[in-house]
Design a protein around this motif. Structure first.
Motif, PDB file in Angstrom:
ATOM      1  N   PHE A  60      19.112  -5.216  28.949  1.00 58.59           N
ATOM      2  CA  PHE A  60      19.867  -6.162  29.770  1.00 58.59           C
ATOM      3  C   PHE A  60      21.252  -5.636  30.112  1.00 58.59           C
ATOM      4  O   PHE A  60      21.777  -5.924  31.195  1.00 58.59           O
ATOM      5  CB  PHE A  60      19.929  -7.522  29.085  1.00 58.59           C
ATOM      6  CG  PHE A  60      18.565  -8.133  28.927  1.00 58.59           C
ATOM      7  CD1 PHE A  60      17.800  -8.445  30.035  1.00 58.59           C
ATOM      8  CD2 PHE A  60      18.025  -8.356  27.672  1.00 58.59           C
ATOM      9  CE1 PHE A  60      16.532  -8.975  29.913  1.00 58.59           C
ATOM     10  CE2 PHE A  60      16.753  -8.874  27.525  1.00 58.59           C
ATOM     11  CZ  PHE A  60      15.998  -9.191  28.650  1.00 58.59           C
ATOM     12  N   TYR A  61      21.830  -4.839  29.227  1.00 55.94           N
ATOM     13  CA  TYR A  61      23.116  -4.225  29.574  1.00 55.94           C
ATOM     14  C   TYR A  61      22.937  -3.291  30.766  1.00 55.94           C
ATOM     15  O   TYR A  61      23.688  -3.361  31.746  1.00 55.94           O
ATOM     16  CB  TYR A  61      23.686  -3.455  28.379  1.00 55.94           C
ATOM     17  CG  TYR A  61      24.970  -2.740  28.735  1.00 55.94           C
ATOM     18  CD1 TYR A  61      26.182  -3.424  28.784  1.00 55.94           C
ATOM     19  CD2 TYR A  61      24.956  -1.395  29.097  1.00 55.94           C
ATOM     20  CE1 TYR A  61      27.351  -2.783  29.163  1.00 55.94           C
ATOM     21  CE2 TYR A  61      26.115  -0.748  29.479  1.00 55.94           C
ATOM     22  CZ  TYR A  61      27.317  -1.446  29.510  1.00 55.94           C
ATOM     23  OH  TYR A  61      28.470  -0.805  29.894  1.00 55.94           O
ATOM     24  N   LEU A  62      21.924  -2.419  30.693  1.00 52.67           N
ATOM     25  CA  LEU A  62      21.703  -1.466  31.780  1.00 52.67           C
ATOM     26  C   LEU A  62      21.268  -2.177  33.063  1.00 52.67           C
ATOM     27  O   LEU A  62      21.684  -1.795  34.164  1.00 52.67           O
ATOM     28  CB  LEU A  62      20.647  -0.443  31.364  1.00 52.67           C
ATOM     29  CG  LEU A  62      21.060   0.521  30.239  1.00 52.67           C
ATOM     30  CD1 LEU A  62      19.875   1.399  29.829  1.00 52.67           C
ATOM     31  CD2 LEU A  62      22.244   1.396  30.658  1.00 52.67           C
ATOM     32  N   ALA A  63      20.443  -3.215  32.930  1.00 50.87           N
ATOM     33  CA  ALA A  63      19.980  -3.945  34.115  1.00 50.87           C
ATOM     34  C   ALA A  63      21.134  -4.610  34.857  1.00 50.87           C
ATOM     35  O   ALA A  63      21.145  -4.669  36.095  1.00 50.87           O
ATOM     36  CB  ALA A  63      18.942  -4.982  33.708  1.00 50.87           C
ATOM     37  N   SER A  64      22.127  -5.102  34.110  1.00 48.03           N
ATOM     38  CA  SER A  64      23.272  -5.746  34.759  1.00 48.03           C
ATOM     39  C   SER A  64      24.196  -4.732  35.413  1.00 48.03           C
ATOM     40  O   SER A  64      24.835  -5.027  36.431  1.00 48.03           O
ATOM     41  CB  SER A  64      24.056  -6.572  33.726  1.00 48.03           C
ATOM     42  OG  SER A  64      24.656  -5.730  32.750  1.00 48.03           O
ATOM     43  N   ASP A  82       8.259 -11.417  23.373  1.00 49.36           N
ATOM     44  CA  ASP A  82       8.286 -12.714  24.061  1.00 49.36           C
ATOM     45  C   ASP A  82       9.723 -13.162  24.325  1.00 49.36           C
ATOM     46  O   ASP A  82      10.038 -13.694  25.396  1.00 49.36           O
ATOM     47  CB  ASP A  82       7.560 -13.772  23.229  1.00 49.36           C
ATOM     48  CG  ASP A  82       6.046 -13.638  23.309  1.00 49.36           C
ATOM     49  OD1 ASP A  82       5.562 -12.925  24.204  1.00 49.36           O
ATOM     50  OD2 ASP A  82       5.364 -14.236  22.451  1.00 49.36           O
ATOM     51  N   ILE A  83      10.603 -12.952  23.343  1.00 46.41           N
ATOM     52  CA  ILE A  83      12.015 -13.307  23.529  1.00 46.41           C
ATOM     53  C   ILE A  83      12.625 -12.450  24.624  1.00 46.41           C
ATOM     54  O   ILE A  83      13.365 -12.945  25.490  1.00 46.41           O
ATOM     55  CB  ILE A  83      12.778 -13.152  22.206  1.00 46.41           C
ATOM     56  CG1 ILE A  83      12.293 -14.194  21.188  1.00 46.41           C
ATOM     57  CG2 ILE A  83      14.283 -13.288  22.426  1.00 46.41           C
ATOM     58  CD1 ILE A  83      12.826 -13.989  19.787  1.00 46.41           C
ATOM     59  N   CYS A  84      12.311 -11.160  24.605  1.00 53.50           N
ATOM     60  CA  CYS A  84      12.813 -10.247  25.634  1.00 53.50           C
ATOM     61  C   CYS A  84      12.334 -10.682  27.011  1.00 53.50           C
ATOM     62  O   CYS A  84      13.114 -10.727  27.977  1.00 53.50           O
ATOM     63  CB  CYS A  84      12.337  -8.824  25.327  1.00 53.50           C
ATOM     64  SG  CYS A  84      12.928  -7.562  26.468  1.00 53.50           S
ATOM     65  N   ARG A  85      11.060 -11.054  27.129  1.00 47.84           N
ATOM     66  CA  ARG A  85      10.500 -11.466  28.413  1.00 47.84           C
ATOM     67  C   ARG A  85      11.166 -12.749  28.919  1.00 47.84           C
ATOM     68  O   ARG A  85      11.529 -12.849  30.102  1.00 47.84           O
ATOM     69  CB  ARG A  85       8.990 -11.658  28.285  1.00 47.84           C
ATOM     70  CG  ARG A  85       8.310 -11.971  29.623  1.00 47.84           C
ATOM     71  CD  ARG A  85       6.827 -12.253  29.429  1.00 47.84           C
ATOM     72  NE  ARG A  85       6.072 -11.054  29.109  1.00 47.84           N
ATOM     73  CZ  ARG A  85       5.572 -10.763  27.912  1.00 47.84           C
ATOM     74  NH1 ARG A  85       5.754 -11.593  26.888  1.00 47.84           N
ATOM     75  NH2 ARG A  85       4.877  -9.662  27.713  1.00 47.84           N
ATOM     76  N   ARG A  86      11.333 -13.720  28.032  1.00 47.91           N
ATOM     77  CA  ARG A  86      11.961 -14.984  28.443  1.00 47.91           C
ATOM     78  C   ARG A  86      13.405 -14.753  28.882  1.00 47.91           C
ATOM     79  O   ARG A  86      13.877 -15.351  29.859  1.00 47.91           O
ATOM     80  CB  ARG A  86      11.908 -15.992  27.294  1.00 47.91           C
ATOM     81  CG  ARG A  86      10.508 -16.524  27.009  1.00 47.91           C
ATOM     82  CD  ARG A  86      10.563 -17.794  26.172  1.00 47.91           C
ATOM     83  NE  ARG A  86      11.177 -17.582  24.867  1.00 47.91           N
ATOM     84  CZ  ARG A  86      10.499 -17.230  23.769  1.00 47.91           C
ATOM     85  NH1 ARG A  86       9.176 -17.057  23.835  1.00 47.91           N
ATOM     86  NH2 ARG A  86      11.121 -17.080  22.611  1.00 47.91           N
ATOM     87  N   ARG A  87      14.098 -13.890  28.185  1.00 44.78           N
ATOM     88  CA  ARG A  87      15.478 -13.596  28.564  1.00 44.78           C
ATOM     89  C   ARG A  87      15.516 -12.889  29.921  1.00 44.78           C
ATOM     90  O   ARG A  87      16.392 -13.178  30.754  1.00 44.78           O
ATOM     91  CB  ARG A  87      16.141 -12.737  27.491  1.00 44.78           C
ATOM     92  CG  ARG A  87      17.599 -12.462  27.760  1.00 44.78           C
ATOM     93  CD  ARG A  87      18.245 -11.731  26.597  1.00 44.78           C
ATOM     94  NE  ARG A  87      19.572 -11.267  26.934  1.00 44.78           N
ATOM     95  CZ  ARG A  87      20.306 -10.440  26.188  1.00 44.78           C
ATOM     96  NH1 ARG A  87      19.821 -10.011  25.027  1.00 44.78           N
ATOM     97  NH2 ARG A  87      21.499 -10.054  26.566  1.00 44.78           N
ATOM     98  N   GLU A  89      13.437 -13.274  32.329  1.00 44.10           N
ATOM     99  CA  GLU A  89      13.190 -14.301  33.347  1.00 44.10           C
ATOM    100  C   GLU A  89      14.442 -15.130  33.600  1.00 44.10           C
ATOM    101  O   GLU A  89      14.794 -15.422  34.751  1.00 44.10           O
ATOM    102  CB  GLU A  89      12.027 -15.184  32.902  1.00 44.10           C
ATOM    103  CG  GLU A  89      10.688 -14.453  32.910  1.00 44.10           C
ATOM    104  CD  GLU A  89       9.585 -15.215  32.197  1.00 44.10           C
ATOM    105  OE1 GLU A  89       9.891 -16.264  31.573  1.00 44.10           O
ATOM    106  OE2 GLU A  89       8.421 -14.759  32.238  1.00 44.10           O
ATOM    107  N   SER A  90      15.140 -15.487  32.524  1.00 43.97           N
ATOM    108  CA  SER A  90      16.335 -16.327  32.690  1.00 43.97           C
ATOM    109  C   SER A  90      17.468 -15.565  33.355  1.00 43.97           C
ATOM    110  O   SER A  90      18.304 -16.165  34.050  1.00 43.97           O
ATOM    111  CB  SER A  90      16.794 -16.874  31.332  1.00 43.97           C
ATOM    112  OG  SER A  90      17.308 -15.848  30.510  1.00 43.97           O
ATOM    113  N   GLU A  91      17.517 -14.247  33.173  1.00 48.01           N
ATOM    114  CA  GLU A  91      18.588 -13.440  33.765  1.00 48.01           C
ATOM    115  C   GLU A  91      18.185 -12.841  35.108  1.00 48.01           C
ATOM    116  O   GLU A  91      18.951 -12.086  35.713  1.00 48.01           O
ATOM    117  CB  GLU A  91      19.022 -12.344  32.786  1.00 48.01           C
ATOM    118  CG  GLU A  91      19.617 -12.913  31.502  1.00 48.01           C
ATOM    119  CD  GLU A  91      20.319 -11.868  30.642  1.00 48.01           C
ATOM    120  OE1 GLU A  91      20.600 -10.757  31.154  1.00 48.01           O
ATOM    121  OE2 GLU A  91      20.618 -12.176  29.475  1.00 48.01           O
TER     122      GLU A  91
END
Length: 231
Positions: A60-64, A82-87, A89-91
């Motif tokens: 998520f750091y690199l994606a942003s 699953d937590i990574c996937r949900r995050r 989606e939310s981001e």
């Protein structure tokens, strides 16, 4: 510890994992800041392989920071993924991610990646030859010359320096509200289930996996990180 036991452990810890380690986040954030600079010359549409991605902090750091990059997130713990996937989606970055529950050897054939991350993963492989084969598996998913940023716990456990670093490390865990039971389990794991090796030995294992001699680019307590390129 067998890989199935490690998977079960992370499945069990997944729900509270990020909260448990929240107070040690500055260590990760510093590494991610450096990671962004280490990868800054990659193409605008680079493909990044994240091995043992966990709940996805480095992704998520690199994606942003790099909105054109795409990611392959590999994680054997379904609960963590699953937590990574949900995050994701939310981001709003899920469309840029391929999520794979499992290990590298079961990842479907995809285009080679321009870079990979592998943070605090290989340390759980106790056999040195198996550990080199693990890095070879990463190399096989990369383009020639692609970058690898990796980190592991490292120290010469027979040296007096190790006891100094270990004591400071455990004191930091206590200050970060990690429970005494968890710290005791951690000490036991470092002695039995985690391959804490001298930094130079880990660098040679990475090199044996098909990478140029790794350059140590980061240290925070027992965590060391290296940058290398696929041969």
């Amino acid at each position: 510890m067998h890989q199935d036991d490690i998977k079960a452990l992370f499945d069990q810890q997944a729900a509270g994992y990020d909260a448990q380690w929240a107070k040690t986040a500055p260590i990760r954030h510093c590494l991610h800041l450096l990671l962004g600079s280490l990868f800054s010359e990659l193409p605008a549409d680079a493909r990044i392989l994240c091995v043992g991605v966990g709940t996805g902090d480095e992704l998520f750091y690199l994606a942003s920071k790099y909105p054109g990059w795409r990611f392959t997130a590999v994680e054997p713990s379904g609960a963590m993924l699953d937590i990574c996937r949900r995050r994701a989606e939310s981001e709003g970055v899920a469309s840029r991610c391929l999520f794979h529950e499992g290990y590298l050897d079961s990842l479907p054939e995809v285009e080679p990646h321009q870079a990979a991350t592998c943070f605090l993963v290989s340390q759980f492989i106790l056999d040195h030859r198996e550990r080199a084969r693990f890095f070879q598996g990463i190399a096989e998913r990369l383009e020639p010359g692609a970058l690898l940023a990796s980190s592991d716990l490292a120290s010469d456990v027979e040296s007096p320096e190790y006891e100094v670093l270990l004591r400071a490390w455990m004191n930091m865990m206590s200050a970060a509200d990690i429970s005494e039971d968890a710290i005791a389990r951690m000490r036991k794991a470092y002695a039995n289930d985690v391959a804490v090796l001298p930094p130079g030995r880990i660098a040679s294992i990475i090199e044996a996996g098909g990478f140029t001699l790794p350059v140590q680019c980061y240290q925070a307590g027992l965590i060391h990180a290296w940058l290398s390129r696929r041969v």
